[in-house]
Design a protein around this motif. Structure first.
Motif, PDB file in Angstrom:
ATOM      1  N   ALA A 196       0.832  -1.206   0.000  1.00 46.24           N
ATOM      2  CA  ALA A 196       0.000   0.000   0.000  1.00 46.24           C
ATOM      3  C   ALA A 196       0.864   1.253   0.000  1.00 46.24           C
ATOM      4  O   ALA A 196       0.540   2.246  -0.652  1.00 46.24           O
ATOM      5  CB  ALA A 196      -0.930  -0.007   1.205  1.00 46.24           C
ATOM      6  N   LEU A 197       1.981   1.213   0.720  1.00 45.56           N
ATOM      7  CA  LEU A 197       2.906   2.344   0.763  1.00 45.56           C
ATOM      8  C   LEU A 197       3.465   2.631  -0.631  1.00 45.56           C
ATOM      9  O   LEU A 197       3.490   3.774  -1.082  1.00 45.56           O
ATOM     10  CB  LEU A 197       4.040   2.060   1.745  1.00 45.56           C
ATOM     11  N   VAL A 198       3.895   1.591  -1.321  1.00 44.01           N
ATOM     12  CA  VAL A 198       4.437   1.759  -2.672  1.00 44.01           C
ATOM     13  C   VAL A 198       3.343   2.287  -3.599  1.00 44.01           C
ATOM     14  O   VAL A 198       3.575   3.224  -4.370  1.00 44.01           O
ATOM     15  CB  VAL A 198       5.031   0.438  -3.199  1.00 44.01           C
ATOM     16  N   GLU A 199       2.149   1.724  -3.500  1.00 41.71           N
ATOM     17  CA  GLU A 199       1.035   2.176  -4.346  1.00 41.71           C
ATOM     18  C   GLU A 199       0.703   3.649  -4.087  1.00 41.71           C
ATOM     19  O   GLU A 199       0.439   4.406  -5.014  1.00 41.71           O
ATOM     20  CB  GLU A 199      -0.195   1.315  -4.090  1.00 41.71           C
ATOM     21  N   LEU A 200       0.741   4.047  -2.833  1.00 42.06           N
ATOM     22  CA  LEU A 200       0.451   5.429  -2.461  1.00 42.06           C
ATOM     23  C   LEU A 200       1.397   6.418  -3.149  1.00 42.06           C
ATOM     24  O   LEU A 200       0.998   7.513  -3.525  1.00 42.06           O
ATOM     25  CB  LEU A 200       0.564   5.580  -0.942  1.00 42.06           C
ATOM     26  N   HIS A 201       2.646   6.018  -3.336  1.00 39.58           N
ATOM     27  CA  HIS A 201       3.654   6.932  -3.880  1.00 39.58           C
ATOM     28  C   HIS A 201       3.908   6.750  -5.376  1.00 39.58           C
ATOM     29  O   HIS A 201       4.751   7.464  -5.940  1.00 39.58           O
ATOM     30  CB  HIS A 201       4.954   6.800  -3.089  1.00 39.58           C
ATOM     31  N   GLN A 202       3.197   5.839  -6.031  1.00 42.38           N
ATOM     32  CA  GLN A 202       3.402   5.649  -7.468  1.00 42.38           C
ATOM     33  C   GLN A 202       3.131   6.939  -8.220  1.00 42.38           C
ATOM     34  O   GLN A 202       2.192   7.664  -7.917  1.00 42.38           O
ATOM     35  CB  GLN A 202       2.522   4.519  -7.995  1.00 42.38           C
ATOM     36  N   GLY A 203       4.008   7.223  -9.164  1.00 40.78           N
ATOM     37  CA  GLY A 203       3.884   8.434  -9.967  1.00 40.78           C
ATOM     38  C   GLY A 203       4.630   9.620  -9.408  1.00 40.78           C
ATOM     39  O   GLY A 203       4.887  10.584 -10.115  1.00 40.78           O
ATOM     40  N   GLU A 204       4.976   9.580  -8.124  1.00 42.19           N
ATOM     41  CA  GLU A 204       5.758  10.658  -7.521  1.00 42.19           C
ATOM     42  C   GLU A 204       7.219  10.516  -7.936  1.00 42.19           C
ATOM     43  O   GLU A 204       7.653   9.464  -8.378  1.00 42.19           O
ATOM     44  CB  GLU A 204       5.676  10.594  -5.991  1.00 42.19           C
ATOM     45  N   THR A 205       7.983  11.562  -7.776  1.00 43.96           N
ATOM     46  CA  THR A 205       9.411  11.526  -8.045  1.00 43.96           C
ATOM     47  C   THR A 205      10.139  11.303  -6.730  1.00 43.96           C
ATOM     48  O   THR A 205       9.801  11.918  -5.716  1.00 43.96           O
ATOM     49  CB  THR A 205       9.870  12.845  -8.687  1.00 43.96           C
ATOM     50  N   ILE A 206      11.136  10.415  -6.747  1.00 47.73           N
ATOM     51  CA  ILE A 206      11.881  10.087  -5.536  1.00 47.73           C
ATOM     52  C   ILE A 206      13.359   9.956  -5.874  1.00 47.73           C
ATOM     53  O   ILE A 206      13.712   9.568  -6.988  1.00 47.73           O
ATOM     54  CB  ILE A 206      11.343   8.782  -4.904  1.00 47.73           C
ATOM     55  N   ALA A 207      14.206  10.309  -4.925  1.00 49.17           N
ATOM     56  CA  ALA A 207      15.652  10.146  -5.112  1.00 49.17           C
ATOM     57  C   ALA A 207      15.989   8.666  -4.971  1.00 49.17           C
ATOM     58  O   ALA A 207      15.578   8.019  -4.004  1.00 49.17           O
ATOM     59  CB  ALA A 207      16.414  10.959  -4.075  1.00 49.17           C
ATOM     60  N   LEU A 208      16.727   8.134  -5.933  1.00 48.25           N
ATOM     61  CA  LEU A 208      17.102   6.720  -5.891  1.00 48.25           C
ATOM     62  C   LEU A 208      18.199   6.453  -4.859  1.00 48.25           C
ATOM     63  O   LEU A 208      18.293   5.346  -4.328  1.00 48.25           O
ATOM     64  CB  LEU A 208      17.539   6.237  -7.274  1.00 48.25           C
ATOM     65  N   THR A 209      19.022   7.456  -4.596  1.00 51.48           N
ATOM     66  CA  THR A 209      20.052   7.388  -3.560  1.00 51.48           C
ATOM     67  C   THR A 209      20.063   8.752  -2.877  1.00 51.48           C
ATOM     68  O   THR A 209      19.504   9.713  -3.413  1.00 51.48           O
ATOM     69  CB  THR A 209      21.455   7.099  -4.143  1.00 51.48           C
ATOM     70  N   PRO A 210      20.697   8.871  -1.717  1.00 45.16           N
ATOM     71  CA  PRO A 210      20.695  10.171  -1.025  1.00 45.16           C
ATOM     72  C   PRO A 210      21.207  11.330  -1.883  1.00 45.16           C
ATOM     73  O   PRO A 210      20.729  12.453  -1.767  1.00 45.16           O
ATOM     74  CB  PRO A 210      21.586   9.937   0.183  1.00 45.16           C
ATOM     75  N   THR A 211      22.169  11.078  -2.752  1.00 45.08           N
ATOM     76  CA  THR A 211      22.717  12.141  -3.594  1.00 45.08           C
ATOM     77  C   THR A 211      22.512  11.880  -5.078  1.00 45.08           C
ATOM     78  O   THR A 211      22.977  12.639  -5.906  1.00 45.08           O
ATOM     79  CB  THR A 211      24.232  12.299  -3.352  1.00 45.08           C
ATOM     80  N   GLY A 212      21.806  10.814  -5.382  1.00 48.38           N
ATOM     81  CA  GLY A 212      21.731  10.359  -6.759  1.00 48.38           C
ATOM     82  C   GLY A 212      20.580  10.894  -7.560  1.00 48.38           C
ATOM     83  O   GLY A 212      19.896  11.832  -7.159  1.00 48.38           O
ATOM     84  N   PRO A 213      20.357  10.261  -8.683  1.00 49.60           N
ATOM     85  CA  PRO A 213      19.310  10.719  -9.602  1.00 49.60           C
ATOM     86  C   PRO A 213      17.918  10.497  -9.018  1.00 49.60           C
ATOM     87  O   PRO A 213      17.731   9.715  -8.093  1.00 49.60           O
ATOM     88  CB  PRO A 213      19.529   9.836 -10.830  1.00 49.60           C
ATOM     89  N   ARG A 214      16.960  11.217  -9.593  1.00 56.22           N
ATOM     90  CA  ARG A 214      15.567  11.068  -9.191  1.00 56.22           C
ATOM     91  C   ARG A 214      14.829  10.320 -10.295  1.00 56.22           C
ATOM     92  O   ARG A 214      15.204  10.403 -11.464  1.00 56.22           O
ATOM     93  CB  ARG A 214      14.953  12.440  -8.948  1.00 56.22           C
TER      94      ARG A 214
END
Length: 89
Positions: free
Chosen positions: A34-52
Motif C-alpha cells: 500500500a505504501l508503494v502504491e500510495l507513492h506511485q507516480g511521484e518523483t523520488i531520489a534513488l540514492t541520497p545524492t543520486g538521480p531522481r
C-alpha cells in the motif's frame, strides 16, 4: 527477486520481495504494498545524492527507494534492483 526487511515508524516489521511487476511491485506485506502504491507516480531520489525517478511498480530501484525513504530498512538481499531500460537509451 530482491528481498527487503524493514520496520515502519510504529515498530511493525515487514519482509517483502520486490517483484519488478507493475501490477504487484512487492509481495509479502499488504502495508508495504500500500505504501508503494500510495507513492506511485511521484518523483523520488534513488540514492541520497543520486538521480531522481518516478515511482513505478516495474522499476525495482524506485520501489526500493520508497521503502528506504518511508521505512527503516534493516536488511537487503538479492540482485541489485535496476531501473527498466528506456527506449533509445
Amino acid at each position: 527477486m530482491f528481498t527487503v526487511t524493514g520496520a515502519f515508524d510504529d515498530g511493525a516489521t515487514y519482509t517483502v520481495q520486490i517483484t519488478g511487476r507493475a501490477d504487484r511491485p512487492v509481495i509479502g506485506s499488504y502495508r508495504a504494498a500500500a505504501l508503494v502504491e500510495l507513492h506511485q507516480g511521484e518523483t523520488i531520489a534513488l540514492t541520497p545524492t543520486g538521480p531522481r525517478a518516478r515511482v513505478a511498480g516495474d522499476d525495482d530501484a524506485s520501489v526500493l527507494a520508497v521503502l528506504r525513504e518511508y521505512t527503516r530498512v534493516l536488511e537487503e538481499s538479492g540482485p541489485v534492483p535496476r531501473q527498466p531500460s528506456m527506449p533509445g537509451g
